[in-house]
Design a protein around this motif. Structure first.
Motif, short mmCIF file in Angstrom:
data_model
loop_
_atom_site.label_atom_id
_atom_site.label_comp_id
_atom_site.label_asym_id
_atom_site.label_seq_id
_atom_site.Cartn_x
_atom_site.Cartn_y
_atom_site.Cartn_z
N SER A 196 38.53 41.59 34.55
CA SER A 196 38.44 41.89 35.33
C SER A 196 39.20 41.61 36.50
CB SER A 196 37.35 41.00 35.74
OG SER A 196 37.65 38.98 35.72
N ARG A 198 39.96 39.67 39.08
CA ARG A 198 40.02 38.20 39.53
C ARG A 198 41.32 37.56 38.00
NH1 ARG A 198 34.79 35.31 41.14
NH2 ARG A 198 34.24 36.55 42.80
N ARG A 199 40.56 38.00 37.27
CA ARG A 199 41.40 38.11 35.97
C ARG A 199 42.43 38.73 35.46
NH1 ARG A 199 38.09 39.36 31.36
NH2 ARG A 199 39.47 39.40 29.83
N ASP A 202 45.21 36.22 38.53
CA ASP A 202 45.51 35.21 37.18
C ASP A 202 46.54 35.41 37.01
OD1 ASP A 202 43.05 33.95 38.23
OD2 ASP A 202 42.29 33.88 36.85
#
Lengths: 275, 76
Positions: A196, A198-199, A202
């Motif tokens: 994703s 967001r990952r 990260d």
């Protein structure tokens, strides 16, 4: 902000995608050769496909002011047919002469079979012989760890320069080994089921932006080219600067793809306006 | 209505993805709290871990969603 989509299957997408990408700042896309959703039967079908992505698709992208580059390869899924694959590979080098063909990709593993490995190795040999960049697909779900390790084993046994190889679709459990061994890696962002936005951010925060490419999913399956812009938005919302975003989403593709002179878009730097 | 196997056929990958998002959020929280940024206790984090405890129990009634929502609700 100017953005480069380094992995974009344009033939599976509409002109509206090009229009929206142009409106959101995309200045260039690079299209790897991939599986068409069904297994092709004839080598000529591949050659026409290579013509489509190296001759026609740049004209469609140009309508929206987007530069279009591509890669040629037999994808791992169709590598299960070695006879067909070798027929295609015999003629594939002709396409390296095209002004927008960047290298051999995407090759690699899907189910990590013997046939896939044989065709993968053959394509690495061709890339070395013709001094081409390499884009390597790794399996998407439960076979990703095994396929990535096997990829690294195959490459270790061949005389490749890791800095000219991009190992794609890495996730948290497969990013470290390729990076540690000097390869470029890519994140492929999906709206659901795989990595994703967001990952991806990260991982950027954890591993930095050296030798990392971020690309959206953009194919004929459930995918969304604007997952890339979602990642950029999340990256900026976490407080990272515009220049840091440009480094990742524009300049890193320039640095990897720019190893071939055909990719002539230069890294950019924003300047603070004097007050 | 779907049969049990069909539920997994249809929703397994989505669920895997949602679990990964939870894992990534908790990693993000812990990563952000390293060094001098040790976080103060936060009731929201406790709620998340209590939710995960609830979800990890297999022998339970089919009201997990309701119980989670109650866990996140103000007392009536």
């Amino acid at each position: 902000m100017q953005i480069i989509q380094p992995h974009y299957h344009a033939i599976a997408r509409t002109a509206q995608d090009y229009e929206r990408m142009a409106m959101s700042g995309v200045v260039a896309v690079a299209e790897p050769a991939f599986w068409a959703g069904f297994d092709r039967l004839y080598p000529q079908t591949f050659l026409d496909y290579f013509r489509q992505i190296s001759e026609f698709e740049p004209t469609r992208a140009a309508e929206y002011g987007i530069r279009h580059f591509c890669w040629v390869a037999v994808n791992p899924k169709e590598a299960e047919n070695p006879t067909l694959s070798f027929e295609v590979l015999q003629q594939m080098p002709e396409f390296f002469e095209k002004p927008t063909v960047l290298g051999v990709g995407e090759t690699g593993f899907h189910l990590t079979t013997k046939n896939e490995e044989q065709i993968f190795e053959a394509q690495v040999e061709i890339a070395l012989q013709y001094d081409q960049l390499l884009l390597i697909h790794t399996p998407h779900l439960k076979d990703k760890v095994r396929g990535t390790r096997r990829t690294l084993d195959v490459l270790k046994n061949m005389n490749v320069e890791p800095g000219r190889v991009w190992i794609d679709h890495v996730e948290e459990h497969t990013i470290r080994e390729p990076l540690d061994q000097g390869y470029w890696v890519g994140f492929t962002l999906y709206p659901i089921t795989k990595c994703s936005p967001r990952r991806a951010v990260d991982m950027l925060e954890r591993y930095g932006n050296e030798r990392i490419l971020v690309n959206s999913s953009a194919d004929w399956g459930p995918s969304d080219p604007f997952t890339l812009q979602e990642a950029i938005l999340d990256f900026r919302r976490r407080g990272h600067s515009l220049q840091e975003a440009i480094e990742i989403f524009h300049n890193s593709p320039c640095r990897f793809l720019g190893q071939t002179p055909k990719f002539d878009i230069q890294p950019i730097r924003v300047e603070e306006a004097a007050v | 209505m779907l049969k049990p196997r069909e539920v997994l056929d249809q929703y397994y990958l989505d669920t895997r993805c949602q679990l990964l998002e939870i894992a990534a959020t908790l990693d993000r929280y812990d990563f952000a709290g390293q060094g001098d940024n040790a976080p103060a206790s936060d009731q929201r984090l406790e709620q998340i871990y209590r939710s995960l405890d609830l979800l990890s129990r297999r022998d339970t009634a089919t009201d997990r969603s309701e119980r989670l929502l109650n866990l996140y609700s103000d007392p009536a």
